[in-house]
Structure formats: structure tokens, C-alpha cells
Design a protein around this motif. Sequence first.
Motif, mmCIF file in Angstrom:
data_model
loop_
_atom_site.group_PDB
_atom_site.id
_atom_site.type_symbol
_atom_site.label_atom_id
_atom_site.label_comp_id
_atom_site.label_asym_id
_atom_site.label_seq_id
_atom_site.Cartn_x
_atom_site.Cartn_y
_atom_site.Cartn_z
ATOM 1 N N LEU A 80 -8.455 1.479 15.056
ATOM 2 C CA LEU A 80 -6.906 1.768 15.282
ATOM 3 C C LEU A 80 -5.962 0.665 15.744
ATOM 4 C CD1 LEU A 80 -7.503 5.204 17.340
ATOM 5 C CD2 LEU A 80 -6.735 5.120 14.783
ATOM 6 N N ALA A 81 -6.657 -0.582 15.817
ATOM 7 C CA ALA A 81 -5.839 -1.760 15.833
ATOM 8 C C ALA A 81 -5.509 -2.506 14.687
ATOM 9 C CB ALA A 81 -6.669 -2.661 16.998
ATOM 10 N N ASP A 82 -6.160 -2.158 13.881
ATOM 11 C CA ASP A 82 -5.922 -3.115 12.420
ATOM 12 C C ASP A 82 -5.104 -1.823 11.669
ATOM 13 O OD1 ASP A 82 -7.584 -5.213 13.051
ATOM 14 O OD2 ASP A 82 -9.235 -4.002 12.611
ATOM 15 N N PRO A 83 -4.270 -2.389 10.669
ATOM 16 C CA PRO A 83 -3.506 -1.655 9.592
ATOM 17 C C PRO A 83 -4.373 -0.972 8.583
ATOM 18 C CG PRO A 83 -3.205 -4.086 9.099
ATOM 19 C CD PRO A 83 -4.316 -3.908 10.313
ATOM 20 N N TYR A 84 -5.709 -0.916 8.795
ATOM 21 C CA TYR A 84 -6.669 -0.459 7.723
ATOM 22 C C TYR A 84 -6.261 0.911 7.379
ATOM 23 C CZ TYR A 84 -8.826 -4.881 8.170
ATOM 24 O OH TYR A 84 -8.996 -6.319 8.500
ATOM 25 N N VAL A 85 -6.297 1.787 8.355
ATOM 26 C CA VAL A 85 -6.291 3.275 8.451
ATOM 27 C C VAL A 85 -4.767 3.665 7.589
ATOM 28 C CG1 VAL A 85 -5.981 5.502 9.441
ATOM 29 C CG2 VAL A 85 -7.750 3.628 10.171
ATOM 30 N N GLY A 86 -3.885 3.010 8.231
ATOM 31 C CA GLY A 86 -2.209 3.095 7.533
ATOM 32 C C GLY A 86 -2.345 2.675 6.260
ATOM 33 N N GLN A 87 -2.976 1.645 5.896
ATOM 34 C CA GLN A 87 -2.744 1.023 4.165
ATOM 35 C C GLN A 87 -3.558 2.193 3.545
ATOM 36 O OE1 GLN A 87 -4.268 -2.763 4.276
ATOM 37 N NE2 GLN A 87 -2.552 -3.400 5.577
ATOM 38 N N MET A 88 -4.733 2.905 3.882
ATOM 39 C CA MET A 88 -5.614 3.833 3.235
ATOM 40 C C MET A 88 -4.582 5.075 2.936
ATOM 41 S SD MET A 88 -9.195 5.396 4.035
ATOM 42 C CE MET A 88 -9.974 6.648 2.924
ATOM 43 N N LYS A 89 -3.800 5.437 4.013
ATOM 44 C CA LYS A 89 -3.179 6.601 4.075
ATOM 45 C C LYS A 89 -1.795 6.351 2.970
ATOM 46 C CE LYS A 89 -3.990 8.523 8.659
ATOM 47 N NZ LYS A 89 -3.349 8.754 9.852
ATOM 48 N N ALA B 183 -12.224 -6.569 -3.660
ATOM 49 C CA ALA B 183 -13.763 -6.335 -3.490
ATOM 50 C C ALA B 183 -14.055 -6.092 -2.146
ATOM 51 C CB ALA B 183 -14.037 -7.772 -3.703
ATOM 52 N N THR B 184 -13.201 -6.004 -1.152
ATOM 53 C CA THR B 184 -13.485 -5.614 0.066
ATOM 54 C C THR B 184 -12.923 -4.697 0.924
ATOM 55 O OG1 THR B 184 -11.694 -7.040 0.831
ATOM 56 C CG2 THR B 184 -13.807 -8.315 0.634
ATOM 57 N N PHE B 185 -12.097 -3.929 0.397
ATOM 58 C CA PHE B 185 -11.720 -2.683 1.005
ATOM 59 C C PHE B 185 -11.697 -1.565 0.203
ATOM 60 C CE2 PHE B 185 -7.580 -1.419 3.565
ATOM 61 C CZ PHE B 185 -8.363 -0.546 3.962
ATOM 62 N N HIS B 186 -12.614 -1.063 0.119
ATOM 63 C CA HIS B 186 -12.953 0.395 -0.720
ATOM 64 C C HIS B 186 -12.113 1.394 -0.182
ATOM 65 C CE1 HIS B 186 -16.356 -1.329 -3.601
ATOM 66 N NE2 HIS B 186 -15.453 -1.963 -3.690
ATOM 67 N N GLY B 187 -11.972 1.375 1.074
ATOM 68 C CA GLY B 187 -11.138 2.798 1.783
ATOM 69 C C GLY B 187 -9.650 2.928 1.153
ATOM 70 N N ARG B 188 -8.718 2.013 1.017
ATOM 71 C CA ARG B 188 -7.713 1.846 0.416
ATOM 72 C C ARG B 188 -7.820 1.798 -1.124
ATOM 73 N NH1 ARG B 188 -4.967 -3.897 1.062
ATOM 74 N NH2 ARG B 188 -6.422 -4.186 -0.640
ATOM 75 N N ALA C 227 -2.001 4.522 0.723
ATOM 76 C CA ALA C 227 -2.466 4.491 -0.815
ATOM 77 C C ALA C 227 -2.709 6.156 -1.170
ATOM 78 C CB ALA C 227 -3.667 3.551 -0.961
ATOM 79 N N ILE C 228 -3.021 6.971 -0.265
ATOM 80 C CA ILE C 228 -3.229 8.164 -0.558
ATOM 81 C C ILE C 228 -1.930 8.602 -1.014
ATOM 82 C CG2 ILE C 228 -4.021 10.640 0.229
ATOM 83 C CD1 ILE C 228 -6.124 9.339 2.150
ATOM 84 N N LEU C 229 -1.011 8.432 -0.490
ATOM 85 C CA LEU C 229 0.386 9.196 -0.403
ATOM 86 C C LEU C 229 0.968 8.929 -1.621
ATOM 87 C CD1 LEU C 229 1.113 9.306 3.485
ATOM 88 C CD2 LEU C 229 0.837 11.343 1.925
ATOM 89 N N SER D 232 0.871 -1.107 -0.040
ATOM 90 C CA SER D 232 -0.069 -0.158 -0.025
ATOM 91 C C SER D 232 0.849 1.398 0.095
ATOM 92 C CB SER D 232 -0.980 -0.159 1.259
ATOM 93 O OG SER D 232 -1.730 -1.081 1.381
ATOM 94 N N PHE D 233 2.155 1.082 0.307
ATOM 95 C CA PHE D 233 2.888 2.194 0.467
ATOM 96 C C PHE D 233 3.853 2.422 -0.776
ATOM 97 C CE2 PHE D 233 1.517 1.920 4.499
ATOM 98 C CZ PHE D 233 1.382 2.983 5.225
ATOM 99 N N PRO D 234 4.301 3.720 -1.168
ATOM 100 C CA PRO D 234 5.030 3.781 -2.471
ATOM 101 C C PRO D 234 6.674 3.429 -2.244
ATOM 102 C CG PRO D 234 4.578 5.769 -1.287
ATOM 103 C CD PRO D 234 3.752 4.998 -0.833
ATOM 104 N N LYS D 235 7.261 2.958 -3.209
ATOM 105 C CA LYS D 235 8.441 2.640 -3.103
ATOM 106 C C LYS D 235 9.272 3.712 -2.459
ATOM 107 C CE LYS D 235 9.056 -0.834 -6.745
ATOM 108 N NZ LYS D 235 9.900 -1.171 -7.808
#
Lengths: 263, 263, 263
Positions: C10-19, C120-125, C21-23, B56-59
Motif C-alpha cells: 500500500l506504500a507504492d502507487p501500483y494499486v492506485g494505477q491498476m484501479k 514488460a514489468t507491470f502486468h497488474g496495470r 486503468a480498470i476505471l 493510468s487515469f482517464p481524462k
Amino acid sequence: MIALITDFGLADPYVGQMKGAILAGAPGALIVDITHMVEPHNVAQAGFFLAASLGSFPKGTIFAAVVDPGVGSERRIVGVSKRGRILLAPDNGLLGLALRGPGAVEAFDLTPASDAAASATFHGRDVFAPLAALLDSGEELASLGQGIDPSTLAPGAVSEAKNTGNTWLAHVLHIDRFGDCVLDIASDARLPVSGGAMLTRPASFVIELARNYESLGYGRIGLICGSQGFYELAVNQGSAAEVLGLALGDEVELILAGEPARP
Amino acid sequence: MIALITDFGLADPYVGQMKGAILAGAPGALIVDITHMVEPHNVAQAGFFLAASLGSFPKGTIFAAVVDPGVGSERRIVGVSKRGRILLAPDNGLLGLALRGPGAVEAFDLTPASDAAASATFHGRDVFAPLAALLDSGEELASLGQGIDPSTLAPGAVSEAKNTGNTWLAHVLHIDRFGDCVLDIASDARLPVSGGAMLTRPASFVIELARNYESLGYGRIGLICGSQGFYELAVNQGSAAEVLGLALGDEVELILAGEPARP
Amino acid sequence: MIALITDFGLADPYVGQMKGAILAGAPGALIVDITHMVEPHNVAQAGFFLAASLGSFPKGTIFAAVVDPGVGSERRIVGVSKRGRILLAPDNGLLGLALRGPGAVEAFDLTPASDAAASATFHGRDVFAPLAALLDSGEELASLGQGIDPSTLAPGAVSEAKNTGNTWLAHVLHIDRFGDCVLDIASDARLPVSGGAMLTRPASFVIELARNYESLGYGRIGLICGSQGFYELAVNQGSAAEVLGLALGDEVELILAGEPARP
């Protein structure tokens, strides 16, 4: 950089709103969370977190510490500079521990003249955030309020251990996620780093003086000069709070077996 | 960019202090939290979070993963590069799952020569943060430590499912906030996306092979190729962990009704 | 700036993965968390958090609010602009409260044509993060999807209080960390700021109309125009939820003693 300590928790939108308000005033501000999980209204715990964290942040950092049971009352909002850092907080004793020790202190009263414009209940967003944004944008404390005598600040909310010879009467300042119990015995007490000791209150336990968790035997109880500027009771891969039955604020009596270390 | 995984929790000031130390060394660093809620000392869970998040993170991203029950012991601190990303962690098996699969690996021993200067108990702030800051500022792994043979790294802490024909013996890698149970069956097992299956351990349940939560009937139990690189047991708008009585690390046996999919 | 509201915890890595992907899509993006602790699948609570937070963020902010029990179903993903802010959300009623009140609204259907590429399951990211990154990089809503009639958006998920004379029938929108109970009586109801009132449901309590927590007597129950755009039941240094036995969504009946304030 702006570092935040609050008791707003992470479930409500309050921290995010405070950050939005900071960034509205200071678009390029870098904001770092120290913690927002201070026990609600626990000024002493916030004061410990602030003092323990100052040294980890570079000079120029602005700390905003908002644990404020008296929001809406007459208590002042103050800004203090010490050793190149700026501290913003309600004047309720939160700053006491951070201001102990060497370093000149300058203090200013930043209480808004009128809070008619501001919400009467959420000073984190409506008063502290704009102040932090102004300071981050280069404003000086002196231009935001009146200088005050630091001795008029509310007395510190954090306890201090007392010792007589080898006996220490201390209190639990904080219990961390691992069950380590931080005591109000500052690192500069320079206790021995090896040898035995007795915990005599709240109950009797043999403890070890040790350099770190790993040098304790598995499951052994140790007194360690921790990373937060204070001594800690710890159990290697266990919870000292659970083993010793300790809670936040509890009184603890320790008797060291050897001579206190000399500086 | 620096991405963090720790078991420091969010109530203590530890994460904030680690960030302060990173920013003291690398003033412009962009820091992203993956999670700090790894179960205390659960190296395997941290290894799963790291492996699941890499893509999920860039290189160029630097990952610092600090779950370190052996802090203060002789375990090494290592830095590894793979597919354009840099991973920092204690050498305790945390990196194993992330290093599985294709891609050349270079590994370096970054253990500080002496930790006299560093606190003996908080390597996240005192050792990992300065290393991450140096790497973020452009230093090369090779200039920070000695190259080591990747085969000498501690064996991976995360389990792997075994299959015989249509029977899978797997383990619960993680239970998320919604009760979904991530199994150690990697996505590339390419199980069928429709048809039936039986869960035979810990208890007997009919389950569906499905493409996503919504294509399950309300309250039905499904096996889904999840978003984290592994198959998950899920209940549409319910908690699979609760329905199936599963806990972290539990063993699970699955028998698929049809033929395994061909790659 | 991108502000996030999710129920990912905040316990799962989902928010971090979404960030991450944004970055990956918008390397310089500034991301602010409003909260990730929305009760799982509680669209109404997320809608309240969003509406209450809009005004704290500067114009140009992109809000991504992902509470999406229907992920994988046919519900649309929409982008809406109002008063200089952009809101991204599933079209499930989350946006309703934020779109009430004055200000022109433009709405666009941003549902991806095919989600074959996306998990199919994680549209946030996999869906919201790339959309937010494109918008943050300067793309216009109009270039990312088809304009739609705002009146076709799903009806708002957040309740509205009803009043007849001095009697208000309201609901608990949110209970915060301090036990304050936010009601669905909007601030612009302009209730009196002093005088008495009765809570008659769920049980009978005398309450005070007050300007802030501190102006209540210690332990007294008050109705206060809070900081979130709504009236709140609060107890000075206590938990209103506990004292009054209230839970999220509960119905509340209030009878004010005096005349309603005139605008």
C-alpha cells in the motif's frame, strides 16, 4: 453511505470479506474506510476515531465500528441513532465518546436471536455487514431490534481530562503518524491560543500555546487545538511523542501560565 | 473521479475524514487512493507518485496531492489543468515533475481568502476536500480562483539525472516494496535494452541492461525501463536496495558500455 | 464488481494505477480490495486469501489475483469461471485451492498475443486491469481467449493436511493480525467442537477444541473452526503464533483425544 472502523488491519482478507458481504446485501452501497488499523482490541482508540470522524460525514451515514474483544460472548450488538447518523457497534464502551454532548439518542439491541447460522468468530462479516446492508437499503433501526434505554449502554471507554484552575491532568488518546499526541482535553475547553505553559508530567518541558503547527518555531513544542475535536501536543516538523517520550494512554500534567479563555 | 495522494498514512482516521468531506460535497464522487504512505513531509516522493500515475487515469480525473509541511503558512494552494486532468496541491514543488514535458498548463490560485472557518491544521479535509468536491460537481478551476502564471509555481522538488556521454549521475527517486530502486533517469532517455554497464557509485557492481525482471538471471542486478516512466535498478526475485545498499535520495553513478540508443 | 488480491503493498502507487486503468476501461466499475499485503511473491498465501474470500462476494464478482513472480516469463494468464464467479490470475498455482471442491470449472488462456504495447514489468496495470475492465463491461471469458483444459492449470500452491486416525499433520497457511494461525485442515474435516487435544510438533502443548475465542479460558490455547474455511490455532486475547512459536508454512502435528466427528 457506510463508514467502517475496525481493528482488522490491512494485511488479512477480513476487511475485503466484510465489504463483499455488505455489497452482497446492498449492491449499490458506498463504503468508506475510516481506519482498520485500530490497535488490536483497543476499544478506547476506536471510540476516539469514531467520535472524531462523525462530523466529517454527511447525515444519513451509517458507521460500523467493530473492535470487539468479546466476540462470541454475551455482549450485545447495538445500533444507535444521533443527529441523523446511525452507529453500529458492540456494546463495550466504544460508543461512549460519540454519544457525549447534545443531541437525542435512540438505541436498539440488534444482537441476533441465534448465531447458529453465523460464524462464531467473525461478526464483522457475518453480523455487522448484513445489518449495515439492511440499514443502507432503507430498513429502520426500530425494525431490526428492540428499543433499549441508552443509559444501559456500557460506560464510555475513553478517558476525560480533569482540570483545577490552570492545571490539567490529561491522557494521551492517540498518537498519529506525525507523532502528534492527541489529549483528552476537548476543543470546547477553549484554552488560550497564545502564551506559555509548562508540561510537568511525565517530565518538565516549556510549551507554547499556538494556533497551528507552522506558527510554532522550528522544533518547538506546542499545545494546539487540533482537527480531531481535542487539544494536541505537537512539534513543528518533528514528533511530539518522541521528544516528550509519550505513549498511548500516558498521563500528562499541564500548567497554563495565563487565565483560561472565556467562552 | 478523484484520485488521492497524501502522507496521512492508513492508521489515523485522516484519509477517511477527507473522503467523508468530499462525499458530503459531491455525493456521487468516485474516489481512488493512489497512496497515503508518502514518507511524512516528503514532497519530492509525492511529486514522483503523481507524475508516474497521471497516465493510468482517464481524462477528467481530479488529482488531489496533499503533502504539505507548510500547512498554516503563507504557501498557496493551487489548481492546475494539463492534458485534460486537474491537479490540486500546495504550491511547494510537488507539481513540478507532473508539469514537465509537453502540454499546455493553466494554473489558478485557490488559496481560501480566509481560513477562519477551516481548521488551521487539517487542510486535506477542510480545504482540499471541498475544492475537489466542487470540481467533481462540474465547477471550473477558473471560477474557484484567480489565474496565475505557471512560471510562478514553486520549482519542482524532484531531481533530474545528468549525463555526459555514457556516464549518468542519477538519484534514487523511490524504493518500492520489492526493493526496486527507481532512478531519476526518464524513460525517454532510451538507454539500450541489452548489454552491460557498471555501477560505480555508491560502490562498484556489474549490471545488465535488460527488458524486464525475468530476463535477468536469478539474483542478477539489472537496469530496466520500469513501469513508472523511469529506469529502475532491480534484482530478479531479490531487493536491489539491499544488494546495492541504496536509500531514498542516494546518488548513483552509472557507466554504460555501449552507445546510447538513438530515438 | 471487481475484487483485488495482490502483493503490491500500500506504500507504492501500483494499486492506485491498476484501479485507474480498470476505471479507464470500465468507468462504472465497483472495485473492492481484498488485500494487497500478500507477502511479496507468496503465491500460496494469495491462493488461500482468494479461496477464503470467494463465498463472501456475490455471484458475478470478478476476482483479479496478481501475485506473479514470473512476470515477463512464459507463464500463462488465465481466466476461470466457477459457481458464477470469474477468477483472473497468472497460471502459477494461485488458483488451485479456489478450484478444489464441487462446481464445474471452465478455463481460458488470456495471455496477450504480444505484450509489445504493454509494459514488460507491470502486468497488474497493463494486462490484468484491461481484462478485468472488459469482463466487468460484459465481455465473456470465451471471447477474450482460447478455452483450455482445467487439468492443464499449474498444480495448486497451497498445502493440504494429512490425517491418520486422530493424528493430523498440518501446516500454517496464514498468521493473521491477532496471531491466529490458520492451518490447512479444511472446515469440512468436522473435528469435535469440545474436548482436549495435544499439539506435539513443533513443541508440546495441551490445547482445547472450542467453538470460538471467547469460550476459551483467558490465555488458553484452542483449535477453532475459524471464519476462513479452515481450522485455526488461537489464544483468547493473545497471539497463538507467539505462544506456540509458529511461523508461516511451519509444520504442526496434532493428536485429538476423542473420536473424529461424523458428518
